[in-house]
Scaffold this active site. Structure first.
Site, short mmCIF file in Angstrom:
data_model
loop_
_atom_site.label_atom_id
_atom_site.label_comp_id
_atom_site.label_asym_id
_atom_site.label_seq_id
_atom_site.Cartn_x
_atom_site.Cartn_y
_atom_site.Cartn_z
N ALA A 66 0.83 -1.21 0.00
CA ALA A 66 0.00 0.00 0.00
C ALA A 66 0.87 1.25 0.00
CB ALA A 66 -0.93 -0.01 1.21
N TYR A 67 1.88 1.26 0.85
CA TYR A 67 2.75 2.43 0.96
C TYR A 67 3.56 2.63 -0.33
CZ TYR A 67 6.44 5.47 2.84
OH TYR A 67 7.32 6.50 3.06
N ALA A 68 4.16 1.56 -0.83
CA ALA A 68 4.96 1.68 -2.05
C ALA A 68 4.10 2.09 -3.24
CB ALA A 68 5.67 0.36 -2.34
#
Length: 248
Positions: free
Chosen positions: A155-157
């Site tokens: 999700a972050y990447a």
């Protein structure tokens, strides 16, 4: 010591109350920038940053805004122009991190993450593209995890991959404006955001994965940001620079 090349230059730093953003505020102020310290929740942290700049003879003000709120962000830029006469550099360091396997990742957390990291970058860059003066710079924050593909970072990447795409496109859309647009992509860096929720073994493993065998520091990142913001870095444009000690 203030460098004459930075006299009358003004920087807006989002996420400037802590971590890399806070270090960037102090680093740019040492060069002579007048700095607008944007913060979302940590008023005391932003005020501490302003006080630290003042203690070194610099000038800074703190302005609260949610980076995903276009009205609030426009008001930050209005305040910069009213207080200091314009904006030359925008460092968009504000961001959110949430980790977990994709298979059971909470979609509400995904929406919150992407609101801050994607919409926030779009909103901040939109104001920056409209207002940064010739000779200026826009610097966004990605992450080296876009390349390392560590588990639990999907999700972050993904949100930071969007930041890189926005950065490269805005650099080309500002053709003829004499404004550079770049992203920096830190690796494992000893910030509150990075260390939150990680045990000692995990932190040690990530530090050992770096050829320089340590975590980065906020100061390591701020030095590269200062280079990109200033005249010496003005030929660097439309790039994503991984600042990670050699982590593949």
């Amino acid at each position: 010591m203030t460098d004459d090349r930075y006299v009358d230059r003004v920087a807006v730093v989002t996420g400037g109350s802590r971590g890399i953003g806070r270090q960037t505020v102090e680093r740019l102020a040492r060069d002579g920038y007048r700095v607008v310290v944007n913060y979302a929740g940590s008023k005391s942290g932003a005020e501490d940053a302003v006080a630290a700049v003042a203690a070194e003879g610099g000038t800074a003000i703190a302005v609260r805004a949610d980076v995903a709120d276009e009205v609030a962000v426009a008001a930050v830029f209005d305040r910069a122009e009213e207080s200091f006469g314009g904006v030359d550099v925008v460092v968009h360091a504000a961001g959110r991190m949430a980790l977990g396997p994709l298979v059971d990742f909470d979609l509400a957390a995904l929406d919150d993450l992407h609101r801050t990291n994607i919409r926030g970058t779009f909103v901040v860059d939109q104001q920056a593209a409209r207002r940064v003066r010739p000779g200026g710079a826009i610097i966004n924050f990605s992450t080296s995890v876009v390349g390392t593909s560590f588990p639990e970072y999907s999700a972050y990447a993904a949100s930071k991959g969007a930041v890189e795409a926005i950065t490269m496109i805005v650099a080309r859309e500002l053709r003829g404006r004499d404004v550079t647009v770049n992203a920096v992509a830190p690796g494992p860096t000893a910030t509150e955001l990075f260390l939150d929720g990680k045990d000692e073994q995990t932190v040690a493993r990530l530090a050992a994965a770096v050829p320089l065998e340590r975590l980065g520091t906020p100061a390591d990142i701020a030095e590269v940001v200062a280079f990109l913001a200033g005249p010496a870095g003005h030929w660097v444009n439309g790039q994503n620079i991984r600042i990670n000690g050699g982590l593949v």
